[in-house]
Scaffold this active site. Structure first.
Site, mmCIF file in Angstrom:
data_model
loop_
_atom_site.group_PDB
_atom_site.id
_atom_site.type_symbol
_atom_site.label_atom_id
_atom_site.label_comp_id
_atom_site.label_asym_id
_atom_site.label_seq_id
_atom_site.Cartn_x
_atom_site.Cartn_y
_atom_site.Cartn_z
ATOM 1 N N THR A 74 19.154 9.540 -0.080
ATOM 2 C CA THR A 74 20.017 10.525 -0.737
ATOM 3 C C THR A 74 20.266 11.696 0.204
ATOM 4 O O THR A 74 21.410 12.128 0.400
ATOM 5 C CB THR A 74 19.358 11.028 -2.042
ATOM 6 O OG1 THR A 74 19.249 9.918 -2.941
ATOM 7 C CG2 THR A 74 20.163 12.132 -2.691
ATOM 8 N N CYS A 289 22.571 4.376 -11.809
ATOM 9 C CA CYS A 289 22.678 5.696 -11.182
ATOM 10 C C CYS A 289 24.118 5.994 -10.797
ATOM 11 O O CYS A 289 24.386 6.566 -9.759
ATOM 12 C CB CYS A 289 21.737 5.889 -10.002
ATOM 13 S SG CYS A 289 21.208 4.420 -9.168
#
Ligand code: PMP
Length: 349
Positions: A74, A289
């Site tokens: 991320t 997600c």
């Protein structure tokens, strides 16, 4: 818990026992800060540099200093997006690129992404379906999110300018990743003490980095066996679902076997995830997600052309080394029963 019934390896993987053994001394016996000049620091630094070397080796980087440690993929994805240039991202990217990128997106058709002389991000293996996009054209600068590719399919950095990696998808610890930076064309992610060649300040997570190095070395060494294992388990699941009506397999022309995306017409993926949880199996819904306004519909699957009434009924089964042929067969039986049960109850999406 029975790890053979854990079919959510694309979300995260159990830490491999060898990785735990490799990490433990760096909590217990080696207390140094990798930036300290004394022997304690040197010992920690040597371990970090060895891990950097293994990671570079595993992805075909020519210089270990092209690897900069981060807190995970991320952060690596955000870094390239925020701190480099205005990139265009493919619509099937992970939310850690899609969210910062807003609306600047490329098109995908039949798993082919058209790029011209641009700076683009196109992932190696999609985390919702396991599909591997093909690039048409040669971008000027290419960022590849390889989080789901390393250790699953043959993958190396090739022409990429940047690549994002994460330890916890390959039997390593959570909260550690890396960004491959081909030739330093990037602004620092975090300013401060000058660690990581001044690109990402902060005391290094020594044990985590050691675990990452061990995990990637192991994952790449076992990649072919892991591929064969996932292929077999996938076949077992699909063979046992042949009679199920209203089901589609969201496969790509080039497909990693470790992720199986299935859509059930008129159902909700989440309902099946819960039903299977009750039966003792862990899977996830394809939209887990994603960043769309409609929480039940995955924007990634929408971009791939999956119609809404199928999209909402999507589940993701992801295979790993803890699964067995018997547990895959059990999962398929439980899934078929769950679909029949939910349909019997007349659930509508
Ligand atoms: N990219 C992809 C393709 C992923 O599958 C994930 C994990 N869901 C990430 C990025 C984020 O990785 P991390 O958990 O290390 O932040």
């Amino acid at each position: 818990m029975d790890l053979s019934r854990y079919f959510d390896h694309a979300a995260t993987t159990p830490v491999a026992p060898e990785v735990i053994d490799a990490m433990a001394p760096y909590w217990r016996d080696v207390p140094g800060n990798a930036n300290s000049i004394h022997q304690f620091g040197k010992e920690a630094r040597d371990a970090v540099e060895e891990a950097r070397y293994w990671i570079a080796e595993a992805i075909g980087a020519t210089d270990p200093y092209q690897i900069v440690f981060t807190s995970g993929a991320t952060e690596s994805n955000n870094w390239v997006w925020n701190k480099s240039i205005d990139m265009l991202v493919s619509p099937i990217e992970h939310s850690s690129l899609l969210v910062p990128a807003g609306s600047s997106q490329l098109e995908i058709k039949d798993w082919t992404v058209g790029v011209s002389d641009l700076e683009v991000a196109v992932m190696a293996v999609n985390n919702e379906t396991g599909g591997m996009p093909t690039l048409r054209g040669t971008p000027y600068l290419l960022h590849v999110d390889a989080t789901q590719a390393v250790g699953k399919v043959p993958w190396s950095v090739g022409d990429a300018s940047w690549a994002s990696l994460s330890a916890h998808k390959i039997g390593g610890p959570k909260g550690v990743g890396a960004l491959y930076i081909r030739d330093g064309v990037i602004n620092p992610m975090i300013l401060g003490g000058g660690q990581e060649s001044g690109l990402r300040a902060g005391t290094l997570n020594v044990s985590g980095i050691v675990g990452f190095g061990c995990a990637i070395r192991r994952a790449v060494a076992h990649q072919e066996a892991a591929y064969a294992h996932a292929t077999r388990l996938r076949e077992i699941v699909l063979e046992r679902l042949v009679g199920v009506q209203g089901m589609r397999v969201n496969d790509a022309p080039r497909q990693s076997p470790h992720i199986l995306s299935l859509s059930f017409l008129g159902l909700l993926g989440e309902t099946l995830v819960i039903e299977l949880d009750h039966a003792g199996y862990a899977i996830s819904s394809g939209a887990a997600c994603s960043a769309g306004e409609d929480k039940e519909e995955s924007p990634v699957l929408r971009a791939l052309g999956v119609p809404a009434e199928w999209n909402r009924g999507t589940i993701r089964i992801s295979f790993g080394e803890t699964n067995t042929e018997a547990s895959a067969a059990g999962l398929a039986r439980a899934l078929a029963a769950a679909v029949e049960n939910v349909r019997g109850l007349g659930q509508k999406s």
